[in-house]
Design an enzyme around this catalytic site. Structure first.
Site, PDB file in Angstrom:
ATOM      1  N   LEU A  56      32.507  35.986  53.604  1.00  0.00           N
ATOM      2  CA  LEU A  56      32.651  37.489  53.712  1.00  0.00           C
ATOM      3  C   LEU A  56      32.678  38.411  52.732  1.00  0.00           C
ATOM      4  O   LEU A  56      32.286  39.552  52.779  1.00  0.00           O
ATOM      5  CB  LEU A  56      33.884  37.578  54.766  1.00  0.00           C
ATOM      6  CG  LEU A  56      33.767  36.654  56.046  1.00  0.00           C
ATOM      7  CD1 LEU A  56      34.929  37.092  56.935  1.00  0.00           C
ATOM      8  CD2 LEU A  56      32.560  37.168  57.028  1.00  0.00           C
TER       9      LEU A  56
ATOM     10  N   ARG B 207      34.660  39.110  48.435  1.00  0.00           N
ATOM     11  CA  ARG B 207      35.843  38.746  47.486  1.00  0.00           C
ATOM     12  C   ARG B 207      36.359  40.194  47.115  1.00  0.00           C
ATOM     13  O   ARG B 207      36.016  41.052  46.993  1.00  0.00           O
ATOM     14  CB  ARG B 207      35.064  37.876  46.305  1.00  0.00           C
ATOM     15  CG  ARG B 207      34.230  39.191  45.716  1.00  0.00           C
ATOM     16  CD  ARG B 207      32.996  38.329  44.567  1.00  0.00           C
ATOM     17  NE  ARG B 207      33.836  37.405  43.767  1.00  0.00           N
ATOM     18  CZ  ARG B 207      33.442  36.505  42.880  1.00  0.00           C
ATOM     19  NH1 ARG B 207      32.321  36.111  43.204  1.00  0.00           N
ATOM     20  NH2 ARG B 207      34.193  35.686  42.171  1.00  0.00           N
ATOM     21  N   GLY B 208      37.634  39.812  46.677  1.00  0.00           N
ATOM     22  CA  GLY B 208      38.632  41.036  46.039  1.00  0.00           C
ATOM     23  C   GLY B 208      39.057  40.577  44.715  1.00  0.00           C
ATOM     24  O   GLY B 208      38.654  39.459  44.231  1.00  0.00           O
ATOM     25  N   LYS B 209      39.988  41.317  44.345  1.00  0.00           N
ATOM     26  CA  LYS B 209      40.520  41.196  43.057  1.00  0.00           C
ATOM     27  C   LYS B 209      41.363  39.672  43.138  1.00  0.00           C
ATOM     28  O   LYS B 209      41.274  38.972  41.790  1.00  0.00           O
ATOM     29  CB  LYS B 209      41.439  42.247  42.637  1.00  0.00           C
ATOM     30  CG  LYS B 209      42.086  42.329  41.301  1.00  0.00           C
ATOM     31  CD  LYS B 209      42.557  43.698  40.931  1.00  0.00           C
ATOM     32  CE  LYS B 209      43.245  43.652  39.846  1.00  0.00           C
ATOM     33  NZ  LYS B 209      44.023  44.933  39.473  1.00  0.00           N
TER      34      LYS B 209
ATOM     35  N   SER C 256      41.184  37.521  45.691  1.00  0.00           N
ATOM     36  CA  SER C 256      40.872  36.240  46.621  1.00  0.00           C
ATOM     37  C   SER C 256      39.293  36.294  46.855  1.00  0.00           C
ATOM     38  O   SER C 256      38.707  37.218  46.596  1.00  0.00           O
ATOM     39  CB  SER C 256      41.634  36.612  48.019  1.00  0.00           C
ATOM     40  OG  SER C 256      41.178  37.719  48.268  1.00  0.00           O
ATOM     41  N   GLU C 257      39.084  35.122  47.488  1.00  0.00           N
ATOM     42  CA  GLU C 257      37.527  35.151  48.179  1.00  0.00           C
ATOM     43  C   GLU C 257      37.867  34.749  49.858  1.00  0.00           C
ATOM     44  O   GLU C 257      38.724  33.978  50.108  1.00  0.00           O
ATOM     45  CB  GLU C 257      36.717  33.961  47.573  1.00  0.00           C
ATOM     46  CG  GLU C 257      36.338  34.201  46.145  1.00  0.00           C
ATOM     47  CD  GLU C 257      35.109  33.239  45.721  1.00  0.00           C
ATOM     48  OE1 GLU C 257      34.147  33.903  45.341  1.00  0.00           O
ATOM     49  OE2 GLU C 257      35.309  32.068  45.518  1.00  0.00           O
ATOM     50  N   VAL C 258      37.013  35.538  50.418  1.00  0.00           N
ATOM     51  CA  VAL C 258      37.218  35.378  52.003  1.00  0.00           C
ATOM     52  C   VAL C 258      35.998  34.610  52.548  1.00  0.00           C
ATOM     53  O   VAL C 258      34.756  35.042  52.298  1.00  0.00           O
ATOM     54  CB  VAL C 258      37.503  36.562  52.537  1.00  0.00           C
ATOM     55  CG1 VAL C 258      37.852  36.667  53.852  1.00  0.00           C
ATOM     56  CG2 VAL C 258      38.902  37.561  51.681  1.00  0.00           C
TER      57      VAL C 258
ATOM     58  N   LYS D 285      41.286  33.188  53.508  1.00  0.00           N
ATOM     59  CA  LYS D 285      41.469  33.520  52.411  1.00  0.00           C
ATOM     60  C   LYS D 285      42.062  32.690  51.264  1.00  0.00           C
ATOM     61  O   LYS D 285      43.045  32.275  51.171  1.00  0.00           O
ATOM     62  CB  LYS D 285      42.285  34.858  52.457  1.00  0.00           C
ATOM     63  CG  LYS D 285      42.546  35.733  51.330  1.00  0.00           C
ATOM     64  CD  LYS D 285      43.612  36.640  51.588  1.00  0.00           C
ATOM     65  CE  LYS D 285      43.964  37.714  50.499  1.00  0.00           C
ATOM     66  NZ  LYS D 285      45.054  38.630  50.749  1.00  0.00           N
TER      67      LYS D 285
ATOM     68  N   ASP E 189      48.964  49.086  49.994  1.00  0.00           N
ATOM     69  CA  ASP E 189      47.566  49.187  49.740  1.00  0.00           C
ATOM     70  C   ASP E 189      46.667  49.749  51.032  1.00  0.00           C
ATOM     71  O   ASP E 189      45.709  49.127  51.246  1.00  0.00           O
ATOM     72  CB  ASP E 189      46.994  47.625  49.390  1.00  0.00           C
ATOM     73  CG  ASP E 189      45.695  48.034  48.601  1.00  0.00           C
ATOM     74  OD1 ASP E 189      45.382  48.829  48.386  1.00  0.00           O
ATOM     75  OD2 ASP E 189      45.109  46.836  48.361  1.00  0.00           O
TER      76      ASP E 189
END
Length: 391
Positions: free
Chosen positions: A45, A47-49, A51-53, A68, A156
């Site tokens: 779905l 990716r963030g700083k 994690s990958e989702v 996550k 956040d």
């Protein structure tokens, strides 16, 4: 020169003081691991700083979940996120943590969440009606008042962290990776929140902040929604971010804030802040957004976007603002926290003269199932990416 003047939250100040240590002492938390083989990844779905989702299936009951997978970070930070999610589980509009498993490849923890249909707020909210904006803002406030009442700051709040299933008018506040327990008098890291949503306290390096940080971020979201300007304060770096705010709220009130808390401004601001008058909110109204703006919307916005964190509305006070009278009225009539699909136009004439009560939403039902990933084949296979990460 003496240091900054201390500050304490106006509400929920001592909730963690009155709880047992194990409630907030996340470093001592013992994680209960679920069974990774219960989950099969379907598609990426985003990716963030940190994690990958992935969208995944719980193969024990065939239900969709969101997984996550955390990137390698300090164990302390991972435990904090898990403890906070467990403490908040079942709260109104809080994403439900269903399981915790270890990714069999990287051995890093993976969090399993309830599945929410993946329209992130950012894509959706430029199409929302006046009523929709009020409705979803109220739903976010339910989540914020709940987490604040539980002694937790989100830190956040931004469109990307608000998931909306618009068809079912279901909202979830997600990504609790930066959330923290509030202890009065504690100094916190100011390197939290995303630039466009950072409160002035973070930008002037005032560390004794509290829940009111989330209310500034919410105000930035509201401004971008009603004025159709995304983001509303568009700084190029953290210094410029404060300049963008000062060009709207004025420099006089900024210096009053600095003086009140005896804050020493970074010398870099000397050359860039300048002098700016406070702008009236009406100057941001034009033909493309006027259908979303009302006197009560501007009054509400004005009470959120205040330099002085102690002057901002709390989440509970915000829910009692006249901006939400149509929502409170409809939810009381429906006896439910989920309205049917509709985009009822709102006029000032429809405002109620007062609020007798704010209905409490029923807690989310528990998720059937357990942990995170089945991977011998799945994790090794390429996974198609989808727009918009969920967690």
């Amino acid at each position: 020169m003496s240091g900054p003047v201390p500050s304490r939250a106006r509400v929920y100040t001592d909730v963690n003081t009155h709880r047992p240590r194990e409630y907030w002492d996340y470093e001592s938390h013992v994680v209960e691991w679920g069974n990774q083989d219960d989950y099969q990844l379907v598609r990426k779905l985003g990716r963030g700083k940190y994690s990958e989702v992935f969208e995944a299936i719980n193969i024990t009951n065939n239900e969709k979940v969101v997984v996550k997978i955390l990137k390698p970070v300090k164990k302390k930070k991972i435990k904090r996120e898990i403890k906070i999610l467990e403490n908040l589980r079942g709260g109104p509009n809080i994403i439900t943590l269903a399981d915790i498993v270890k990714d069999p490849v990287s051995r890093t923890p993976a969090l399993v969440f309830e599945h929410v249909n993946n329209t992130d707020f950012k894509q959706l909210y430029q199409t929302l009606t006046d009523y929709d904006i009020r409705f979803y803002m109220y739903e976010i406030l339910k989540a914020l008042d709940y987490c604040h009442s539980m002694g937790i700051m989100h830190r956040d709040v931004k469109p990307h962290n608000v998931m909306i299933d618009h068809e079912h008018r279901k909202l979830r506040l997600i990504d609790w990776g930066l959330a923290e327990f509030y202890h009065p008098g504690q100094e916190y890291n100011v390197r939290v929140a995303s630039r466009y949503f950072k409160g002035p306290e973070l930008l002037v390096d005032y560390q004794m902040y509290d829940y009111s940080l989330d209310m500034w971020s919410l105000g930035c979201m509201l401004a971008s929604m009603i004025f159709r300007k995304e983001p509303f304060f568009h700084g190029h770096d953290n210094y410029d971010q404060l300049v963008r705010i000062a060009k709207v709220l004025g420099t006089e009130d900024l210096y009053d804030y600095i003086d009140k808390y005896n804050i020493e401004l970074d010398p870099r601001f000397n050359d860039i802040l300048g002098r700016h008058s406070r702008k009236r909110w009406e100057r941001f109204v034009h033909s493309e957004n006027q259908h979303l703006v009302s006197p009560e919307a501007l009054d509400f916005l004005d009470k959120l976007l205040r330099y002085d964190h102690q002057s901002r509305l709390t989440a509970r006070e915000a829910m009692e603002h006249p901006y939400f009278y149509p929502i409170v009225k409809d939810q009381a009539r429906m006896g439910s926290s989920n309205m049917p699909g509709g985009s009822t136009p709102v006029s000032s004439a429809s405002m109620m003269s007062g609020i007798s009560s704010v209905p409490t939403p029923s807690p989310l039902g528990p998720l059937a199932g357990s942990p995170v990933i089945s991977a011998t084949t799945t994790l090794g296979m390429p996974v198609p990416a989808a727009a918009g990460a969920q967690q």
